[in-house]
Scaffold this motif. Structure first.
Motif, PDB file in Angstrom:
ATOM      1  N   PRO A   1      36.504   4.753   9.843  1.00 38.00           N
ATOM      2  CA  PRO A   1      37.454   4.713   8.758  1.00 38.00           C
ATOM      3  C   PRO A   1      37.023   3.346   8.066  1.00 38.00           C
ATOM      4  N   GLN A   2      36.609   2.400   8.740  1.00 40.11           N
ATOM      5  CA  GLN A   2      36.384   0.978   7.972  1.00 40.11           C
ATOM      6  C   GLN A   2      35.163   1.215   6.848  1.00 40.11           C
ATOM      7  N   ALA A   3      34.195   2.012   7.699  1.00 40.41           N
ATOM      8  CA  ALA A   3      32.881   2.388   6.756  1.00 40.41           C
ATOM      9  C   ALA A   3      33.277   3.369   5.579  1.00 40.41           C
ATOM     10  N   ALA A   4      33.915   4.480   5.774  1.00 38.51           N
ATOM     11  CA  ALA A   4      34.294   5.237   4.771  1.00 38.51           C
ATOM     12  C   ALA A   4      34.946   4.682   3.717  1.00 38.51           C
ATOM     13  N   TRP A   5      36.131   3.816   3.876  1.00 43.68           N
ATOM     14  CA  TRP A   5      36.762   2.979   2.830  1.00 43.68           C
ATOM     15  C   TRP A   5      35.995   2.021   2.231  1.00 43.68           C
ATOM     16  N   SER A   6      35.172   1.225   2.919  1.00 37.67           N
ATOM     17  CA  SER A   6      34.136   0.469   2.516  1.00 37.67           C
ATOM     18  C   SER A   6      33.166   1.152   1.519  1.00 37.67           C
ATOM     19  N   CYS A   7      32.578   2.366   1.561  1.00 37.54           N
ATOM     20  CA  CYS A   7      32.037   3.152   0.736  1.00 37.54           C
ATOM     21  C   CYS A   7      32.910   3.517  -0.591  1.00 37.54           C
ATOM     22  N   VAL A   8      34.183   3.966  -0.328  1.00 39.09           N
ATOM     23  CA  VAL A   8      35.050   4.333  -1.361  1.00 39.09           C
ATOM     24  C   VAL A   8      35.060   3.107  -2.289  1.00 39.09           C
ATOM     25  N   THR A   9      35.462   1.877  -1.409  1.00 37.96           N
ATOM     26  CA  THR A   9      35.330   0.568  -2.507  1.00 37.96           C
ATOM     27  C   THR A   9      34.374   0.406  -3.268  1.00 37.96           C
TER      28      THR A   9
END
Length: 752
Positions: free
Chosen positions: A54-62
């Motif tokens: 989850p942290q990696a996915a949201w980091s990519c979105v950010t």
């Protein structure tokens, strides 16, 4: 011993974990341009095993959001520089119109290029998130079979994205897109506060680039996959995308076939080189069913409602302000003072000149050309939007024109000779202004989108011109309603009143036997004596001064009223002998010829038989046959049998009920009073109830039938009380015939 071994391994394990995270982070950052879906799935698998998916996915979105917002900031910075350059260069070229126009066109092209660069960054960021979501939706853990997107959905949404999440279902791309639209809308508001005019003028180029960007995004989403970097990245050089949708289609498919088979008019009508020619052509996209998919997508609706709404409203307000600015100089109040310097109040407003209307026409075409990719840097779907702004301007123009029209009403012509008064002359000038505006609105679509590129032809521009023409119809209808209600209606009512007074003179013994014998000696019929010169005067003094489309309206109304009024008066003549019917038939022929000349002199393409859908003319022709109906010659037939014979006549369907009943009254006994006698009215007063001054007859037919039934009821009472042995003149069957046939005719009329 084992604890020491594990402790000795911890630093190396942590170093390995950091290296794995760095490698995975690098692959994740490059997934949109360099890595395949397989590598992206492998990277996400690593984050899953690390427990940081989850942290990696949201980091990519950010990261994608920051990339898109940085592209927006770069665009606003570039647009500011362009605005400063335009302010410094345009005033120096005002003395040379051609140089100024060329500089403005170059500014439009540079602005379009900046918008394409901005849209390229937006597209890259959006594709990054879309690819991420697609892989997350398909990738599962081999042991637990858990879909990665479910892992991300179960984790808390970061605070920055929480308010933009969907309550129904988790959609990573929708959250990103909602956030991006919201942030872009905030940037637009911030920029608009600093430089409102410059920001509003950017809307056409931003919209055009947005449509292309959304089209490429839509193709990718519909195809379900992205291509390699060669055909997915936004081509900043030519403003296009080589994405291919399902079955090879594309929502932003350039009309390649049309552009290849059509020679561009720019080679001889525009001062642009080959590179600029290619650049301008790349703005065109298919405006058919493929583009409709873009406009109905939720991404476009969110982008339009959240991101571009304030910018679009500011642009439309600026267009409206430019269009409405000249209106303050239209129809100024006329101020005249007497010798003592006291203002004279009865002065009508000044009518705009031809130069004023020409400048207004140029302004309308200038605003509509903002939808032309070559001229205004926009895109052709803006045509309807801009046309609606023109409609609003025309509505304000009509309000001012209403205030400029005199309120003289039906007193617009002099009663002694029928000439136009000064107020009517002024109103006719206003009608000329409204006619010029109508002509400008009708020709504006073609002059804006088709004429500049002739002899070349382009289907997209023809469709835009057609859509613009349809969108401008409310403005044309508004002008027509205003002119008809405030200028034409009082005029043709006044003319019809004068015509009605002349037709009424037929009741002054014109068709009595003695008058007809005198007429045979002179050879002048009633129409030639009283109506022909009147119609010539109307055509010369009134119709000739009106624009052709308005003259046709007046001529049609006068012709309609004249035919109905003449026939209603003819049907009231009593008694109606054979000689009188022959002369009436001759007068009907002269009457038809006079009206044909009136309609022709109005400059209309309509004939007399086409006025009011041909109903008055059909009755005019049918009355000629009605005058010689011989059904009453059979003295042995009953009223019911006569009614059947009458209803089977071919001309019966074209004649009004009042005309038929009044005609039959001419053969009735003296005890059966005529309708106008029963109401103690003169023939012209009764006819004015049957035919209104605007030519309408619906209300009058109801009044006529009520009066006819009252006359027949009174006749039956008088006949039962009449004990005289004298034989009455007339046919006693007329009353029963009228009642029997009238009810059936009334039923047929209601069923039509």
């Amino acid at each position: 011993h084992l604890i020491r071994v594990v402790q000795d391994l911890i630093p190396s394990l942590q170093e390995t974990a950091r290296a794995v995270r760095q490698a995975a982070g690098a692959l994740l950052a490059q997934q949109n341009t360099q890595s395949s879906f397989l590598h992206l799935g492998t990277t996400l698998q690593v984050y899953f095993h690390l427990g940081e998916l989850p942290q990696a996915a949201w980091s990519c979105v950010t990261q994608a959001l920051d990339m898109a917002l940085q592209a927006c900031r770069d665009f606003w910075s570039a647009s500011t520089q362009l605005s400063q350059l335009a302010k410094s260069q345009l005033p120096k070229k005002t003395t040379i119109g051609g140089d100024q126009r060329l500089l403005q066109k170059q500014l439009v092209q540079v602005t379009a290029q900046a918008c394409q660069t901005w849209a390229s960054g937006m597209l890259d960021a959006a594709l990054l998130v879309w690819n991420l979501q697609r892989v997350l939706s398909k990738k599962t853990n081999a042991s637990t079979r858990q879909v990665f997107i479910q892992v991300v959905a179960q984790a808390p949404i970061p605070q920055a994205f929480a308010e933009h999440s969907c309550e129904s279902e988790f959609d990573l791309f929708s959250i990103f897109w909602n956030k991006l639209c919201h942030e872009f809308g905030l940037q637009v508001m911030s920029q608009f506060q600093e430089r409102p005019q410059e920001v509003a003028s950017l809307y056409p180029a931003i919209r055009a680039a947005s449509i292309h960007m959304l089209g490429s995004l839509h193709d990718t989403m519909q195809a379900g996959t992205t291509s390699t970097s060669n055909n997915t990245a936004w081509d900043g050089d030519n403003g296009g995308s080589s994405n291919v949708g399902i079955l090879g289609g594309s929502a932003v498919l350039v009309a390649t076939h049309e552009l290849e088979t059509t020679t561009s008019a720019d080679t001889w009508t525009r001062n642009v080189g080959p590179e600029q020619e290619e650049h301008s052509e790349s703005h065109l996209y298919s405006a058919g069913t493929t583009s409709s998919a873009i406009f109905h997508s939720k991404e476009y609706k969110t982008w339009q409602d959240v991101g571009l709404h304030s910018l679009q409203q500011a642009f439309l307000d600026a267009c409206s302000a430019r269009l409405c600015e000249p209106l303050q100089y239209m129809f100024p109040e006329g101020v005249t003072v007497d010798d003592d310097g006291i203002p004279i109040s009865d002065i009508l407003p000044t009518v705009p000149s031809k130069y004023d209307m020409q400048k207004l026409d140029e302004l309308i075409r200038s605003e509509l050309s903002l939808a032309d990719p070559r001229e205004g840097g926009g895109e052709l779907s803006m045509t309807t939007m801009l046309a609606e702004v023109v409609v609003q301007m025309v509505e304000q123009f009509c309000v001012q024109a209403k205030g400029a029209v005199s309120d003289i009403g039906e007193k617009c012509i002099r009663p002694q000779d029928g000439a136009a008064t000064e107020a009517l002359v002024h109103d006719i000038k206003v009608a000329g202004v409204m006619s010029a505006l109508t002509k400008s609105l009708r020709n504006a679509p073609e002059n804006t989108f088709i004429v500049p590129y002739r002899p070349a032809a382009n289907l997209l521009y023809e469709e835009a011109a057609s859509a613009c023409q349809v969108a401008l119809l409310p403005a044309i209808y508004e002008i027509e309603d205003m002119v008809k209600s405030r200028i034409l209606s009082p005029l043709y009512k006044a003319l019809n009143r004068r015509v009605g007074a002349a037709i009424t003179k037929m009741h002054y013994g014109t068709y009595f036997e003695e008058s007809l014998s005198d007429m045979d000696g002179t050879g002048t019929s009633f129409v030639q004596k009283h109506l022909t010169e009147l119609y010539d005067s109307i055509a010369q003094e009134h119709l000739s001064s009106l624009p052709s489309e308005y003259a046709a309206v007046v001529a049609s109304s006068v012709a309609t009223f004249s035919m109905y009024t003449f026939l209603s008066n003819v049907s009231l003549i009593r008694p109606l002998k054979e000689t009188a019917r022959l002369h009436i038939t001759q007068d009907l022929a002269d009457f038809e010829l006079a009206l044909e000349q009136l309609v022709f002199k109005a400059g209309s393409s309509l004939s007399l038989g086409q006025v009011e859908q041909g109903k008055p003319y059909a009755e005019l022709r049918a009355v000629r046959q009605m005058l010689f109906w011989s059904g009453l010659d059979d003295k042995s037939a009953s009223a019911k049998s006569l009614a059947k014979v009458l209803l089977q006549e071919p001309w019966i369907k074209d004649v009004r009920i009042s005309t038929i009943c009044n005609f039959l009254f001419a053969f009735a006994p003296d005890l059966l009073s005529s309708p106008h006698h029963s109401k103690r009215m003169r023939p012209e007063e009764y006819v004015s109830e049957l035919v209104k001054l605007d030519g309408s007859i619906e209300e009058g037919e109801g009044i006529a039938w009520t009066t006819t039934m009252a006359c027949c009821d009174s006749y039956q009472q008088r006949e039962s009380a009449n004990v005289s042995a004298d034989i009455e003149d007339g046919d006693k069957r007329v009353a029963a015939l009228v009642m029997t046939a009238g009810h059936e005719l009334l039923r047929r009329r209601r069923n039509c």
